[in-house]
Enzyme design. Structure first.
Site, PDB file in Angstrom:
ATOM      1  CG  HIS A   1      -1.790   0.620   0.487  1.00  0.00           C
ATOM      2  ND1 HIS A   1      -3.262   0.766   0.524  1.00  0.00           N
ATOM      3  CD2 HIS A   1      -2.262   2.653   1.187  1.00  0.00           C
ATOM      4  CE1 HIS A   1      -3.848   1.894   0.294  1.00  0.00           C
ATOM      5  NE2 HIS A   1      -3.120   2.205   0.904  1.00  0.00           N
TER       6      HIS A   1
ATOM      7  CG  HIS B   1     -10.622   3.248   1.905  1.00  0.00           C
ATOM      8  ND1 HIS B   1     -11.293   3.441   2.784  1.00  0.00           N
ATOM      9  CD2 HIS B   1      -9.761   2.752   1.859  1.00  0.00           C
ATOM     10  CE1 HIS B   1     -10.615   3.941   3.646  1.00  0.00           C
ATOM     11  NE2 HIS B   1      -9.721   3.662   3.416  1.00  0.00           N
TER      12      HIS B   1
END
Lengths: 230, 741
Positions: free
Chosen positions: B51, B98
């Site tokens: 990430h 997300h």
């Protein structure tokens, strides 16, 4: 004409409203901050749409208790025009400047779409230049626009000609299908007994320029300008 | 937790918690010349996660073209990219996923996705002017599928509406490939004057770091590391953050005000994944400096929080402000005006280190360079065997539709074709008073006040196409998003992207990622649209199955003159309808093949020369004011595109003599890239044909606009019958009712 657009924490149609008042219809418009205590210099006060205080507690409940609201009340008591749009209408209800309350839309969802309104009374500074029965195409954008009022209150609104706008079809007819939120009696806007305080759920500031899809909102601003000139 | 407890090598479980391999642990220890303590281990794990560190994707991402005269800030330089739109103005934009949080807690997962991408934009000093959401849901005939879909849409509406930023576009696609692992990619677009662009660099030794906004709690710890492993169900419990859009609205207004009213702010950095850790490390990395953080000054939501928890908390609605030395007070005054709490929690140093100090005791001391330069991995690119199984379709085995009108209505009701209004009417798409073309068209168009300019924005990404041919899917995501923008008359300028793939450690997913990026790069070069920002979401799988590889592209275009634009809906009775473009419609990978025959197969194609030509043609025709409408011909083929233009304009189609190319179902429902359905007045026909000839773009007449029926070859149905089928398809599916017809 001098106008003030009140900014509460969480207001989000403040800039759009100021743009239209100032740049589109040529008022002398400024912001007023929620913590201010004076509105002495203005002719018109607009409470704009948005999510004041995040809609926490109840829509409009906290904003209705902001310092500026004493000045808004004084302004209204002086007979000068106050317009509450969407969250601004909700704030006027919570402040007791207008009767009734808002529930969640009957769809239980936020709704952003174009609606048609019928002008039910031209005896307010916001509708003085419109004609009775005129149909305006204006957008709504709210989750809590399902207006309610007790039977006596509704009777007063009727008796005193205080329903200013109703949701209708494009041809001006009322039906459950054209009521976007379940509001009692298809009510989209009302005024106070003195007729100078108007609250409405639809957004005239979003329908004041042709490139945004319509200019029917100008009827409101032109009425206010005409009322101020009269 | 102190440094002394670190001398034992960490257990497998500890390493799994911080998403580090044992090799990575040893590598880190070698770099430090000592074993990292537990706080340091958490920081390293966060910064080296996929990430934050892009350790599997960085070598591949460098293949995307990122240069052009229009690029002001390219990928990776700041929190978002920036592109010049003329008149001294820039658009700042980025898309971010997300997915994992939304799989577990759809409402808050999606809401905080919107919150995060908004902060990335206003961190740059830009005012957010639009949001778009690219969504992929599992089947809606499944109770959990509906729970996830409705929760995700509700969360996006809740956050975006409160912020007063219009949600103007995006896409929704439903497939079994996303069951249990929905995709939520949120894109934000901001507007700023060039001269106001703000950096996220922590520079100038002695300058002060101010933490603003929400207090720091235990929520979201390990969000970044857990987004970098598979099985969101198992990993995300208790780590999904809870949003507060009101706090973010205050943060937005306060940040923009403080930038306008003082010159004391030298940098702004939002706290996203890994919270204080990445925000401080990345700021120092950009500034080429070090930072010292004094954790006792961090305001907390819970008592007894350890330095580890404070450093890795992902509490939302926080911002790190770099203020000139001695001027923190005047910065804090603006935040106080907006009712926001702020504390000076550290300072910029010349050490090149992240120094975390808790009540005078060192809790972590790590070189910034080590944290910002995660180890990278590359794997061999091997064509997976499944591609042979899903290869050519055998048309002979597929019967043509018995009743083309029935087949058409069935397609219109598909949740992938039917109207998106049930979703976008929940989003405030008008606030800001700039929305000129609202959701429902090819691309959203916003005006830029006080200029003649408009911007067009679209997202696109077809997982099914990418699954069938990753290169074509990657190229098509760029081509179609650019085509959508071109259909409004806007010139595509640059793109942002989010790559949603399975585990890169699996050869099939790595192949898909690598080839899709190659396809994107080829199309981006052909269309001269560089990448300016992006995000990677890997490990999208659940129950051992990877999702369809889904590159999502957010394309920005500019209209030099807003009033030379075009919509998708027919506008005038009697206008001629034609298809521009060389693409030959085929059933390969089409929605029709899936709806009518339950098949996902075929070999989709794209020809980038044709693509460039057809987009250029449609833009020239719009600028010359020759067209009444322009609409991308994509999912559902020509019949669907005609119906969509008809529904948008409230006018029928008279095309009973539609020329049939190949099979009837290919002509009506076949899909191809590089085709655009246009309408124009008969008087403009000669000029349209001449322009098409000049650019060597084939133009095929279809019929005329008019009447109150859809007559398309053998299809014949009243608009009043077809429109409700189309407008209610997704609505009924979201409500748990079978589609009509």
């Amino acid at each position: 004409m001098k106008a003030a657009v009140v900014v509460f924490p969480g207001s989000n149609c403040d800039a759009d409203t100021l743009h239209v008042l100032g740049n589109v219809v040529g008022m002398n418009a400024r912001y007023a901050w929620h913590a201010d205590t004076s509105l002495d210099d203005v002719d018109l006060v607009v409470l704009p749409g948005g999510f004041s205080h995040g809609d926490y507690l109840r829509t409009g409940a906290m904003a209705a208790r902001a310092p500026i609201m004493s000045a808004v009340r004084e302004h209204a008591d002086g007979g000068r025009p106050v317009l509450g749009i969407c969250n601004g209408f909700q704030i006027l209800l919570e402040a007791g400047l207008l009767p009734g309350a808002m529930l969640l839309n009957d769809s239980t969802q936020f709704r952003c779409e174009w609606t048609h309104l019928r002008v039910e009374s031209t005896d307010t500074p916001c509708t003085s230049a419109a004609s009775n029965g005129q149909v305006l195409r204006l957008p709504i954008a709210h989750a809590e626009g399902n207006y309610v009022i007790d039977p006596d209150g509704l009777a007063h609104l009727h008796d005193q000609d205080r329903v200013v706008f109703r949701y209708v079809s494009a041809s001006g007819n009322r039906s459950p299908k054209t009521n976007p939120n379940g509001a009692i009696d298809d009510i989209a806007g009302i005024c106070n007994q003195r007729r100078n305080v108007v609250g409405m759920m639809p957004h005239p500031e979003r329908a004041s320029e042709a490139e945004l899809g319509g200019e029917d909102g100008r009827a409101i601003w032109e009425s206010l300008l005409a009322a101020a000139g009269a | 937790m102190t440094a002394t407890s670190a001398h034992q090598p960490p257990s497998d479980e500890t390493l799994r918690e911080v998403a580090l391999t044992r090799d990575e642990y040893h590598f880190a220890a070698d770099l430090l010349d000592r074993p990292p303590n537990p706080v340091e281990l958490g920081i390293i794990g966060g910064m080296w996660s996929e990430h934050c560190g892009y350790k599997h994707s960085r070598p591949l991402l460098s293949r995307l073209p990122s240069e052009g005269p229009q690029v002001l800030i390219g990928p990776g330089e700041e929190n978002a990219g920036a592109v010049d739109i003329g008149h001294g103005l820039a658009i700042v934009m980025k898309v971010e996923s997300h997915n994992h949080p939304s799989a577990v807690e759809p409402f808050q997962g999606a809401a905080t996705g919107v919150g995060g991408i908004l902060r990335d934009i206003f961190t740059m000093g830009a005012r957010p002017i639009a949001l778009l959401d690219s969504l992929r849901f599992g089947p809606l005939d499944d109770r959990r599928g509906r729970y996830l879909a409705n929760g995700i849409v509700g969360g996006i509406a809740w956050y975006g509406n409160c912020m007063g930023v219009p949600t103007v576009g995006g896409e929704v696609y439903v497939s079994g490939a996303y069951r249990g692992n929905p995709l939520v990619n949120a894109m934000c677009v901001g507007l700023i004057e060039h001269s106001q662009l703000t950096s996220a660099a922590a520079s100038g030794v002695g300058n002060e770091l101010i933490l603003v906004g929400a207090d720091t709690g235990r929520d979201g710890i390990h969000g970044a590391t857990f987004a970098s492993v598979d099985d969101p169900e198992a990993s995300h419990r208790g780590v999904v953050q809870v949003g507060n859009p009101f706090m973010e609205k205050l943060l937005l207004e306060a940040c923009l005000e403080v930038l306008q009213t003082t010159d004391a702010v030298l940098g702004l950095q939002d706290l996203g994944a890994t919270g204080l850790t990445s925000s401080s490390v990345e700021s120092a990395g950009r500034g080429g400096t070090g930072v010292a953080l004094h954790l006792e000054h961090v305001a907390r939501r819970a008592s007894g929080m350890t330095p580890y928890e404070v450093m890795l908390s992902e509490s939302q609605e926080r911002m790190l402000v770099v203020a000139a030395r001695g001027r923190a007070a005047e910065v804090q005054e603006v935040f106080t005006k907006w009712g926001l709490h702020s504390d000076v929690i550290g300072e910029v140093t010349e050490s090149g280190l992240l120094e975390v100090i808790d009540n005078g005791q060192p809790a972590a001391t790590l070189p910034i360079g080590m944290l910002t330069d995660a180890p990278t991995y590359t794997y061999p690119v091997e064509r997976p065997a499944y591609l042979d199984e899903v290869g050519p379709i055998h048309l002979d085995a597929l019967p043509e539709p018995e009743d083309p009108t029935d087949a058409f209505l069935q397609l219109l009701a598909s949740p992938n074709i039917s109207s998106r209004r049930p979703i976008y009417r929940q989003y405030d798409h008008m606030v800001g008073a700039n929305t000129v073309i609202a959701p429902g068209g090819d691309a959203a168009v916003l005006r830029i006040k006080d200029t003649p300019l408009g911007v067009a924005i679209a997202t696109d990404g077809n997982g099914r196409t990418t699954y069938l041919d990753p290169f074509v899917g990657g190229a098509a995501a760029i081509a179609e998003s650019a085509r959508n923008v071109s259909c409004t008359g806007a010139r595509p300028l640059a793109f942002t992207n989010c790559l949603n793939f399975g585990s890169p450690e699996q050869p099939a997913a790595y192949y898909q990622l690598s080839r899709a990026i190659d396809g994107m790069a080829a199309a981006a070069r052909a269309l001269e649209t560089p990448v300016i920002s992006g995000n990677v979401s890997l490990y999208n799988e659940s129950g051992g199955e990877a999702i369809w590889p889904t590159p999502v592209v957010g394309m920005l275009g500019v209209l030099d003159e807003l009033d030379r634009r075009c919509g998708a809906g027919f506008t005038a009775e009697g206008d001629e309808i034609a298809v521009l473009g060389a693409g030959r419609p085929r059933l390969d990978g089409s929605e029709y093949l899936s709806v009518a025959h339950g098949r996902v197969s075929g070999c989709p194609e794209i020809n980038l020369v044709d693509e460039v030509a057809v987009q250029r043609l449609v833009r020239e025709l719009i600028v010359a004011r020759l067209l009444s409408s322009a609409h991308d011909c994509s999912d559902g083929g020509l019949a669907t595109a005609l119906a969509e233009s008809a529904f948008a304009g409230g006018l029928g189609v008279r095309a009973p003599d539609l020329p049939i190319l190949g099979r009837l179902d290919e002509t009506l429902f076949g899909e191809s890239q590089s085709r655009i359905v246009v309408s124009y007045p008969p008087l403009a026909a000669a000029a349209v044909a001449a322009a098409a000839a000049t650019l060597s773009v084939p133009i095929r007449p279809v019929g005329k606009v008019g009447g109150d029926r859809l007559c398309i070859g053998p299809i014949d149905v009243p608009l009043a019958q077809a429109e409700p089928v189309w407008s209610q398809g997704l609505e009924l599916a979201l409500a748990g009712h079978a589609p009509p017809g």
